[in-house]
Design a protein around this motif. Structure first.
Motif, short mmCIF file in Angstrom:
data_model
loop_
_atom_site.label_atom_id
_atom_site.label_comp_id
_atom_site.label_asym_id
_atom_site.label_seq_id
_atom_site.Cartn_x
_atom_site.Cartn_y
_atom_site.Cartn_z
N GLY A 46 -26.01 -30.43 -44.36
CA GLY A 46 -24.62 -30.84 -44.55
C GLY A 46 -24.41 -31.92 -45.58
O GLY A 46 -23.39 -31.93 -46.29
N GLU A 47 -25.38 -32.82 -45.72
CA GLU A 47 -25.22 -33.90 -46.71
C GLU A 47 -25.30 -33.38 -48.13
O GLU A 47 -24.93 -34.09 -49.07
CB GLU A 47 -26.26 -34.99 -46.48
CG GLU A 47 -27.69 -34.52 -46.49
CD GLU A 47 -28.21 -34.16 -45.11
OE1 GLU A 47 -29.43 -34.30 -44.89
OE2 GLU A 47 -27.39 -33.73 -44.26
N ASN A 48 -25.76 -32.15 -48.31
CA ASN A 48 -25.83 -31.53 -49.64
C ASN A 48 -24.87 -30.35 -49.77
O ASN A 48 -25.05 -29.49 -50.64
CB ASN A 48 -27.26 -31.06 -49.93
CG ASN A 48 -28.24 -32.21 -50.05
OD1 ASN A 48 -27.87 -33.29 -50.53
ND2 ASN A 48 -29.47 -32.01 -49.62
N GLU B 127 -17.69 -33.77 -44.82
CA GLU B 127 -18.69 -34.72 -44.35
C GLU B 127 -19.38 -34.04 -43.17
O GLU B 127 -18.75 -33.78 -42.14
CB GLU B 127 -18.03 -36.02 -43.90
CG GLU B 127 -17.46 -36.86 -45.04
CD GLU B 127 -18.53 -37.60 -45.83
OE1 GLU B 127 -19.71 -37.50 -45.45
OE2 GLU B 127 -18.18 -38.27 -46.82
N ALA B 128 -20.66 -33.71 -43.33
CA ALA B 128 -21.35 -32.94 -42.30
C ALA B 128 -22.81 -33.35 -42.18
O ALA B 128 -23.69 -32.51 -41.95
CB ALA B 128 -21.23 -31.44 -42.59
N LYS B 129 -23.09 -34.63 -42.31
CA LYS B 129 -24.46 -35.10 -42.23
C LYS B 129 -25.02 -34.82 -40.84
O LYS B 129 -24.37 -35.04 -39.82
CB LYS B 129 -24.52 -36.61 -42.51
CG LYS B 129 -25.93 -37.16 -42.59
CD LYS B 129 -25.93 -38.63 -42.96
CE LYS B 129 -27.35 -39.16 -43.08
NZ LYS B 129 -27.37 -40.60 -43.46
N THR C 33 -23.32 -31.52 -59.19
CA THR C 33 -23.98 -32.09 -58.02
C THR C 33 -23.15 -31.82 -56.77
O THR C 33 -21.93 -31.63 -56.84
CB THR C 33 -24.18 -33.61 -58.15
OG1 THR C 33 -22.91 -34.27 -58.09
CG2 THR C 33 -24.89 -33.96 -59.45
N ALA C 34 -23.82 -31.86 -55.62
CA ALA C 34 -23.13 -31.66 -54.36
C ALA C 34 -22.10 -32.76 -54.13
O ALA C 34 -21.02 -32.50 -53.59
CB ALA C 34 -24.14 -31.62 -53.21
N GLU C 35 -22.41 -33.98 -54.53
CA GLU C 35 -21.46 -35.08 -54.35
C GLU C 35 -20.19 -34.84 -55.14
O GLU C 35 -19.09 -35.09 -54.65
CB GLU C 35 -22.11 -36.41 -54.76
CG GLU C 35 -21.20 -37.62 -54.62
CD GLU C 35 -20.69 -37.83 -53.20
OE1 GLU C 35 -19.58 -38.36 -53.05
OE2 GLU C 35 -21.40 -37.45 -52.24
N GLU C 36 -20.32 -34.33 -56.37
CA GLU C 36 -19.13 -34.00 -57.15
C GLU C 36 -18.32 -32.91 -56.47
O GLU C 36 -17.08 -32.97 -56.45
CB GLU C 36 -19.54 -33.54 -58.56
CG GLU C 36 -20.04 -34.64 -59.46
CD GLU C 36 -20.45 -34.10 -60.83
OE1 GLU C 36 -20.38 -32.88 -61.04
OE2 GLU C 36 -20.84 -34.90 -61.68
N ALA C 37 -19.00 -31.92 -55.90
CA ALA C 37 -18.30 -30.83 -55.22
C ALA C 37 -17.54 -31.35 -54.00
O ALA C 37 -16.43 -30.91 -53.71
CB ALA C 37 -19.28 -29.74 -54.81
N ARG C 38 -18.13 -32.29 -53.27
CA ARG C 38 -17.47 -32.83 -52.09
C ARG C 38 -16.24 -33.68 -52.46
O ARG C 38 -15.36 -33.90 -51.63
CB ARG C 38 -18.45 -33.66 -51.26
CG ARG C 38 -19.47 -32.81 -50.53
CD ARG C 38 -20.16 -33.59 -49.42
NE ARG C 38 -20.90 -34.73 -49.94
CZ ARG C 38 -22.14 -34.65 -50.43
NH1 ARG C 38 -22.75 -33.48 -50.50
NH2 ARG C 38 -22.76 -35.72 -50.87
#
Length: 249
Positions: free
Chosen positions: A63-65, A71-73, A207-212
């Protein structure tokens, strides 16, 4: 039936189901995207019948990626699920694929499994997941966030993507190669924009962060004009021309 895990070692041999033409630009872009994501824990489970024919696939990631605005850590997050033939869907193959991720999450000691659903385009509906015990924990617009929990812990939640839309003034297209069909759509939209004299600012999400942090619920395809979201999934050249007609009145 056989469920085959696609990873760095075998992706060249088996592919990833949703695109078959290895010479196509979209296939190559998705393949390059996958090679980076495997190191982040992304996996694809490919369902085959006894003759080795591909029936469907499911793509999931820690989830963090996740490449969705969530938000799914601590959870495994299902990004894509596809069973293209109705007969294969009715045979319960979608449930087999979802169960394979549930089993993996329990094996890894995760809090559970989460996914974003919608009755609209380019993302799975909620009914299959609900039949397997998933419950809705968040909703924003047409998108629902579902989870099946195995342990106590904070539930996953959607990011507030609407509040990010206002920062995109002018014409903007943000996309990722998480979907192999994006390459053609982006190319077509750039051609149409050029013909119309539109300054379309195109940015690849890498990046995954940009997607989130994306300004839409789908996350990996975002077409905006002056702070308004016009498309949250890939579109054709014809559809973009119709959008331009409406926006430029």
């Amino acid at each position: 039936m056989q469920i085959l895990e696609i990873n760095q070692e075998n992706v060249d041999r088996y592919g990833f189901y949703c695109s078959k033409n290895k010479k196509d630009e979209g296939y190559q872009k998705k393949l390059a995207w996958l090679r980076k994501r495997f190191d982040e824990g992304l996996r694809i489970n490919l369902l085959k019948d006894k003759d080795g024919t591909d029936l469907g696939f499911i793509e999931y990631v820690p989830g963090e990626n996740a490449w969705r605005p969530v938000e799914a850590k601590g959870y495994l997050f299902i990004q894509c699920l596809a069973i293209l033939k109705n007969a294969n869907r009715k045979a319960g193959n979608g449930a087999l694929l979802v169960q394979s991720v549930l089993d993996k999450a329990q094996e890894k000691g995760c809090l559970g499994v989460a996914t974003a659903c919608s009755q609209g385009a380019w993302i799975a509906g909620s009914s299959l997941f609900q039949k397997l015990g998933f419950e809705r924990v968040d909703k924003r617009g047409r998108f629902e966030l579902l989870v099946k929990k195995f342990q106590d812990g904070p539930p996953p939640r959607f990011m507030d993507w609407e509040k990010k839309q206002g920062q995109y003034q002018g014409w903007h297209l943000l996309f990722a190669h998480q979907c192999p069909w994006h390459a053609k759509s982006v190319r077509d939209l750039q051609i149409v924009a050029g013909e119309a004299g539109i300054d379309l600012q195109v940015k690849e999400i890498t990046t995954a962060e940009e997607a989130r942090q994306s300004p839409s619920g789908y996350g990996v395809f975002n077409l905006l004009h002056d702070g308004k979201l016009l498309a949250d999934h890939y579109i054709s050249a014809t559809r973009f021309k119709n959008i331009l007609k409406a926006e430029l009145v």
